[in-house]
Write a protein that holds these residues in place. Sequence first.
Motif, short mmCIF file in Angstrom:
data_model
loop_
_atom_site.label_atom_id
_atom_site.label_comp_id
_atom_site.label_asym_id
_atom_site.label_seq_id
_atom_site.Cartn_x
_atom_site.Cartn_y
_atom_site.Cartn_z
N LEU A 56 35.52 0.37 17.42
CA LEU A 56 34.16 0.85 17.66
C LEU A 56 33.92 1.07 19.15
CD1 LEU A 56 32.12 -1.48 15.28
CD2 LEU A 56 33.25 0.68 14.76
N VAL A 194 33.11 5.77 15.87
CA VAL A 194 34.29 5.24 15.18
C VAL A 194 35.34 6.34 15.20
CG1 VAL A 194 35.19 4.18 13.09
CG2 VAL A 194 32.77 3.89 13.69
N ALA A 217 33.18 3.26 6.65
CA ALA A 217 33.72 2.17 7.47
C ALA A 217 33.53 0.87 6.71
CB ALA A 217 33.00 2.11 8.82
N THR A 218 34.52 0.02 6.76
CA THR A 218 34.42 -1.30 6.14
C THR A 218 34.75 -2.36 7.20
OG1 THR A 218 36.74 -1.27 5.41
CG2 THR A 218 35.07 -0.41 3.88
N PHE A 219 34.15 -3.53 7.02
CA PHE A 219 34.35 -4.63 7.95
C PHE A 219 34.62 -5.91 7.17
CE2 PHE A 219 31.51 -1.50 9.76
CZ PHE A 219 32.06 -1.27 11.02
N SER A 222 31.65 -7.87 6.03
CA SER A 222 30.74 -7.28 5.06
C SER A 222 31.30 -7.26 3.65
CB SER A 222 30.36 -5.86 5.49
OG SER A 222 31.51 -5.02 5.50
N LYS A 226 30.53 -0.70 1.87
CA LYS A 226 31.03 0.43 2.64
C LYS A 226 29.86 1.11 3.35
CE LYS A 226 32.92 2.43 -0.92
NZ LYS A 226 33.71 3.34 -1.77
N LEU A 259 27.21 -5.11 15.15
CA LEU A 259 28.47 -4.50 15.55
C LEU A 259 28.41 -4.16 17.04
CD1 LEU A 259 29.02 -2.12 12.51
CD2 LEU A 259 29.87 -4.45 12.85
N THR A 264 36.82 -4.10 15.68
CA THR A 264 37.71 -3.28 14.85
C THR A 264 37.07 -3.00 13.50
OG1 THR A 264 38.84 -5.26 14.04
CG2 THR A 264 39.77 -4.16 15.97
N SER A 265 37.53 -1.92 12.90
CA SER A 265 37.01 -1.50 11.60
C SER A 265 38.16 -0.90 10.80
CB SER A 265 35.89 -0.48 11.78
OG SER A 265 35.54 0.12 10.54
N ASN A 266 37.96 -0.82 9.50
CA ASN A 266 38.87 -0.10 8.62
C ASN A 266 38.12 1.12 8.10
OD1 ASN A 266 41.09 0.51 6.94
ND2 ASN A 266 40.01 -0.41 5.22
N VAL A 267 38.65 2.31 8.37
CA VAL A 267 38.00 3.54 7.93
C VAL A 267 38.69 4.03 6.67
CG1 VAL A 267 37.53 5.95 8.50
CG2 VAL A 267 37.23 4.17 10.23
#
Length: 364
Positions: A56, A194, A217-219, A222, A226, A259, A264-267
């Motif tokens: 991010l 992102v 984006a997922t964290f 969370s 999504k 945030l 970091t994030s997963n897209v």
Amino acid sequence: MNHPLLKLCIFLVASISIFGCSEKEIVASEPDVRPVKTMVIEDQEFVGERNFPAVLDSVQSAQISFRVAGKLDKIFVKEGDMVEEGQILAQLDPTDFKVTLDYRQATYDRTRADFNRGSELIEDGYISRAQYDKMKADFASAKSQLQQARNELDYTQLKASFSGVIGRRYVQNFEEVQAKQEVFSLNDVTHLEVQINIPEGLVKLATDGQSIYQVFATFEASGDKKFPLTVKEVAKKADVQTQTFAITFLMPQPDELTLLPGMTSNVLVQTVTESDDDVVYLLPINAVKGALDLSPMVFIVDPETNKLKEQPVKVADMFGDRIKVLEGLSLGDRVVIAGIAFMRDGQEVTLLPYVEQADSSTAP
């Protein structure tokens, strides 16, 4: 032969055998649980998904500094604090600035009085025009210097130029700081950038008129939630080394998470078809193997028992490093996508997170 001694030997041999068998039974009873990488079928129009790591960044950032030099007297915020536009962040010692302001105020008052008197005297001819012009110039100069002193006193308070979060603090209290010396890093986190790098195949798929992207984006914090992303910028030239294209997305700051830049994030990039044809699912090639009769099959994880189940499927043509599955899958199925050659029907497994690195695979 001595019968008591014979009985003792038989007892010892039997005991050793019993203990040996018991130890073997304990080892054999250990469960064969294997960690597996999976993906879930979630959307009827979903034909494939790719996961990319991302970092991010803020949509706006600034290095905040004083406009005048002085001794740092107070620091009101710390790193990570959320601040509002105009909020005071730090303050210099104002003593010298107040002295300068008082002096220039006095100079202003004197020159204003001289100018007012000169305006009356010149009408009666008691002073020359040159004297009057000098009084007028002195008054204008004193007025300008007074305003400058007021501004410099105001500049001893460092204020946030926009709402955001304090990213870094570069100085300590009571330091002598120079004008324009960086004091804070301020980041606007009302929205976040992102960025990911995607392979050429996905770029082609997005522009062929048949498919579109759904990007989320997922964290870790969370869970399964999504967060939708919108495209901000798309690179028109591939990276020389990786042959991937950079895409920058925007997302608003969610209410349920805080945030910050650098996190970091997963897209998750889902490819969605808009055609009215039968539903097609796009799986990694490694998710499909041949059964005993060479017919294609996949492994599905039972959500209740976490055990594998062989599932026959009907496949079509290849799509880059993916294969189209026409029949055999349903919404919500969790499909194993790696290492299936070493797995068996009914085997208990544990789930691993699936994050795919950007690669240079292409789609026809």
